[in-house]
Design a protein around this motif. Structure first.
Motif, PDB file in Angstrom:
ATOM      1  N   GLY A  44      81.374 -63.732  37.727  1.00  0.00           N
ATOM      2  CA  GLY A  44      80.730 -63.128  36.924  1.00  0.00           C
ATOM      3  C   GLY A  44      81.331 -62.458  35.535  1.00  0.00           C
ATOM      4  O   GLY A  44      81.201 -62.559  34.508  1.00  0.00           O
ATOM      5  N   ILE A  45      82.518 -62.110  35.818  1.00  0.00           N
ATOM      6  CA  ILE A  45      83.436 -61.562  34.942  1.00  0.00           C
ATOM      7  C   ILE A  45      84.124 -62.777  34.127  1.00  0.00           C
ATOM      8  O   ILE A  45      84.181 -62.310  32.757  1.00  0.00           O
ATOM      9  N   LEU A  46      84.257 -63.669  34.758  1.00  0.00           N
ATOM     10  CA  LEU A  46      84.669 -64.990  33.771  1.00  0.00           C
ATOM     11  C   LEU A  46      83.524 -65.603  32.853  1.00  0.00           C
ATOM     12  O   LEU A  46      83.894 -65.991  31.759  1.00  0.00           O
ATOM     13  N   VAL A  47      82.504 -65.436  33.346  1.00  0.00           N
ATOM     14  CA  VAL A  47      81.120 -65.858  32.451  1.00  0.00           C
ATOM     15  C   VAL A  47      81.087 -64.770  31.353  1.00  0.00           C
ATOM     16  O   VAL A  47      80.878 -65.419  30.152  1.00  0.00           O
ATOM     17  N   PHE A  48      81.300 -63.603  31.428  1.00  0.00           N
ATOM     18  CA  PHE A  48      81.294 -62.674  30.250  1.00  0.00           C
ATOM     19  C   PHE A  48      82.423 -62.853  29.303  1.00  0.00           C
ATOM     20  O   PHE A  48      82.383 -63.168  28.087  1.00  0.00           O
ATOM     21  N   THR A 154      95.863 -69.422  40.058  1.00  0.00           N
ATOM     22  CA  THR A 154      96.846 -69.944  38.972  1.00  0.00           C
ATOM     23  C   THR A 154      96.046 -70.592  37.583  1.00  0.00           C
ATOM     24  O   THR A 154      96.520 -70.146  36.529  1.00  0.00           O
ATOM     25  N   MET A 155      94.933 -71.400  37.698  1.00  0.00           N
ATOM     26  CA  MET A 155      94.343 -71.866  36.406  1.00  0.00           C
ATOM     27  C   MET A 155      93.596 -70.879  36.022  1.00  0.00           C
ATOM     28  O   MET A 155      93.396 -70.598  34.822  1.00  0.00           O
ATOM     29  N   ILE A 156      92.999 -69.599  36.618  1.00  0.00           N
ATOM     30  CA  ILE A 156      92.219 -68.517  36.107  1.00  0.00           C
ATOM     31  C   ILE A 156      93.361 -67.832  35.332  1.00  0.00           C
ATOM     32  O   ILE A 156      92.998 -67.353  34.197  1.00  0.00           O
ATOM     33  N   ALA A 157      94.612 -67.564  35.891  1.00  0.00           N
ATOM     34  CA  ALA A 157      95.705 -66.667  34.971  1.00  0.00           C
ATOM     35  C   ALA A 157      96.063 -67.500  33.853  1.00  0.00           C
ATOM     36  O   ALA A 157      96.361 -66.809  32.635  1.00  0.00           O
ATOM     37  N   MET A 158      96.190 -68.796  33.853  1.00  0.00           N
ATOM     38  CA  MET A 158      96.485 -69.515  32.604  1.00  0.00           C
ATOM     39  C   MET A 158      95.441 -69.547  31.541  1.00  0.00           C
ATOM     40  O   MET A 158      95.588 -69.212  30.442  1.00  0.00           O
ATOM     41  N   PHE A 199      90.966 -58.593  38.202  1.00  0.00           N
ATOM     42  CA  PHE A 199      90.234 -58.713  39.247  1.00  0.00           C
ATOM     43  C   PHE A 199      89.400 -60.145  39.271  1.00  0.00           C
ATOM     44  O   PHE A 199      89.204 -60.807  40.255  1.00  0.00           O
ATOM     45  N   GLY A 200      89.285 -60.947  38.223  1.00  0.00           N
ATOM     46  CA  GLY A 200      88.912 -62.132  38.056  1.00  0.00           C
ATOM     47  C   GLY A 200      89.895 -63.050  38.832  1.00  0.00           C
ATOM     48  O   GLY A 200      89.444 -63.773  39.406  1.00  0.00           O
ATOM     49  N   ILE A 201      91.100 -62.866  38.566  1.00  0.00           N
ATOM     50  CA  ILE A 201      92.332 -63.418  39.222  1.00  0.00           C
ATOM     51  C   ILE A 201      92.046 -63.211  40.959  1.00  0.00           C
ATOM     52  O   ILE A 201      92.453 -64.208  41.475  1.00  0.00           O
ATOM     53  N   ALA A 202      92.173 -61.944  41.127  1.00  0.00           N
ATOM     54  CA  ALA A 202      92.259 -61.749  42.446  1.00  0.00           C
ATOM     55  C   ALA A 202      91.084 -62.050  43.487  1.00  0.00           C
ATOM     56  O   ALA A 202      91.181 -62.199  44.575  1.00  0.00           O
ATOM     57  N   GLY A 203      89.928 -62.127  42.955  1.00  0.00           N
ATOM     58  CA  GLY A 203      88.608 -62.438  43.599  1.00  0.00           C
ATOM     59  C   GLY A 203      88.896 -63.563  44.451  1.00  0.00           C
ATOM     60  O   GLY A 203      88.518 -63.762  45.868  1.00  0.00           O
ATOM     61  N   GLY A 278      76.445 -61.189  43.235  1.00  0.00           N
ATOM     62  CA  GLY A 278      77.884 -60.845  42.960  1.00  0.00           C
ATOM     63  C   GLY A 278      78.223 -61.131  41.227  1.00  0.00           C
ATOM     64  O   GLY A 278      78.777 -60.567  40.770  1.00  0.00           O
ATOM     65  N   ILE A 279      77.626 -62.454  40.876  1.00  0.00           N
ATOM     66  CA  ILE A 279      77.669 -62.858  39.628  1.00  0.00           C
ATOM     67  C   ILE A 279      77.153 -61.378  38.698  1.00  0.00           C
ATOM     68  O   ILE A 279      77.644 -61.456  37.744  1.00  0.00           O
ATOM     69  N   PHE A 280      75.989 -61.013  39.026  1.00  0.00           N
ATOM     70  CA  PHE A 280      75.168 -59.964  38.367  1.00  0.00           C
ATOM     71  C   PHE A 280      76.191 -58.897  38.034  1.00  0.00           C
ATOM     72  O   PHE A 280      76.253 -58.547  37.059  1.00  0.00           O
ATOM     73  N   ILE A 281      76.819 -58.489  39.086  1.00  0.00           N
ATOM     74  CA  ILE A 281      77.552 -57.166  39.135  1.00  0.00           C
ATOM     75  C   ILE A 281      78.726 -57.627  38.277  1.00  0.00           C
ATOM     76  O   ILE A 281      79.532 -56.728  37.683  1.00  0.00           O
ATOM     77  N   GLY A 282      79.404 -58.576  38.571  1.00  0.00           N
ATOM     78  CA  GLY A 282      80.745 -59.011  37.803  1.00  0.00           C
ATOM     79  C   GLY A 282      80.225 -59.063  36.321  1.00  0.00           C
ATOM     80  O   GLY A 282      81.082 -58.403  35.322  1.00  0.00           O
ATOM     81  N   ILE A 283      78.981 -59.602  35.709  1.00  0.00           N
ATOM     82  CA  ILE A 283      78.910 -59.565  34.331  1.00  0.00           C
ATOM     83  C   ILE A 283      78.615 -57.876  33.968  1.00  0.00           C
ATOM     84  O   ILE A 283      78.879 -57.593  32.730  1.00  0.00           O
TER      85      ILE A 283
END
Length: 298
Positions: A44-48, A154-158, A199-203, A278-283
């Motif tokens: 959800g965070i990444l979608v935003f 790692t890909m998310i962090a990049m 948090f997007g990386i840690a999930g 989860g996606i909803f809460i992340g967004i």
């Protein structure tokens, strides 16, 4: 009035607030449902972030096109802006495809030790001589790649690092143009956003069965947050709209790629209801962070 060293320090702080979200990765003794939920919140965070990054890049391109259409600026510049954005978006998508292919190939080569299997007393066959065996092995290794939370983190962090480099450029360019107050406000706003990005990386790491080492989390923080400092440094020296558009679109393409991977993996971890929640809460968390920053005049 802040001086130049203070600006660079603030740029570093804005980037490294990403570390605030990383401790979630060390959570343990959680159920499979909770792991799937944490992965979905990250999605959800990444979608935003995808929406936010694309909107920033597209606004710059659209403004250039509108200005050119009104005869106030060069049409060539507007066309170049659009070309850079499309090229960056495509490169961001295919860059991680190449990374995945190379990583998967390394796994296959590392595991491709010839194995002898006795079929009968007189016959020994090499299992790797079979094309079918080789294809099955490749599929198995690629599946391992996609399910590897460390590689995914790692890909998310990049991807986030590319985004944060563009944010750093905005900070540095604001300072260089004399808009010091705007630069300070950008630092505060980006710092708030980066804490959520951590948090997007840690999930995915929290959803794994292994606890990541402090050194690994430190590397992820440097990859994701360090580019903010570099962008601030470069942006304060030279201003380039093309560079800003390029890194924003690169980040968007990479984030789309990673988010699709996480979604496919998440569907196998938990139920669809938990996934959507989860996606909803992340967004929602990302939207509220952005709203708070906006209401604060940042």
């Amino acid at each position: 009035m802040i001086d130049y060293p203070q600006l660079l320090l603030m740029g570093a702080i804005a980037g490294f607030t990403v570390f605030l979200g990383l401790p979630v990765a060390i959570l343990r003794n959680v159920s499979a449902r909770v792991k799937g939920f944490l992965n979905a919140v990250s999605i959800g965070i990444l979608v935003f972030l995808i929406s936010d990054v694309l909107a920033n890049a597209w606004t710059t391109v659209k403004d250039a096109a509108s200005s050119a259409y009104a005869g106030q600026s060069s049409g060539t510049i507007a066309l170049l802006d659009l070309t850079v954005m499309l090229a960056g978006l495509g490169l961001g998508l295919f860059m991680l495809t190449a990374y995945e292919r190379r990583y998967a190939k390394a796994l296959i080569v590392a595991s491709a030790e010839p194995q002898k299997v006795v079929v009968s007393a007189e016959e020994v066959v090499d299992t790797l001589d079979s094309n079918r065996k080789r294809i099955l092995l490749q599929r198995q290794q690629v599946a391992e790649l996609l399910g590897n939370p460390y590689n995914l983190a790692t890909m998310i962090a990049m991807s986030i690092g590319l985004h944060n480099f563009a944010e750093g450029l905005a900070i540095g360019q604001s300072y260089a143009s004399g808009a010091v107050s705007l630069a300070v406000l950008l630092v505060i706003g980006f710092a708030a956003h980066n804490a959520t990005e951590g948090f997007g990386i840690a999930g995915p790491l929290a959803a794994s069965n292994e606890r990541p080492t402090p050194s690994f989390l430190a590397r992820m923080g440097l990859i994701a947050g360090g580019p903010t400092f570099l962008g601030t440094l470069i942006g304060s020296i030279t201003a380039s709209t093309f560079t800003k558009i390029l890194f924003l679109s690169l980040a968007a393409g990479a984030l789309i790629y990673v988010t699709l991977f996480m979604y496919n993996s998440g569907r196998r971890q938990t139920t669809n209801d938990v996934m959507m929640l989860g996606i909803f809460i992340g967004i929602l968390a990302a939207l509220l962070t952005d709203l708070i920053v906006s209401l604060g005049g940042l």
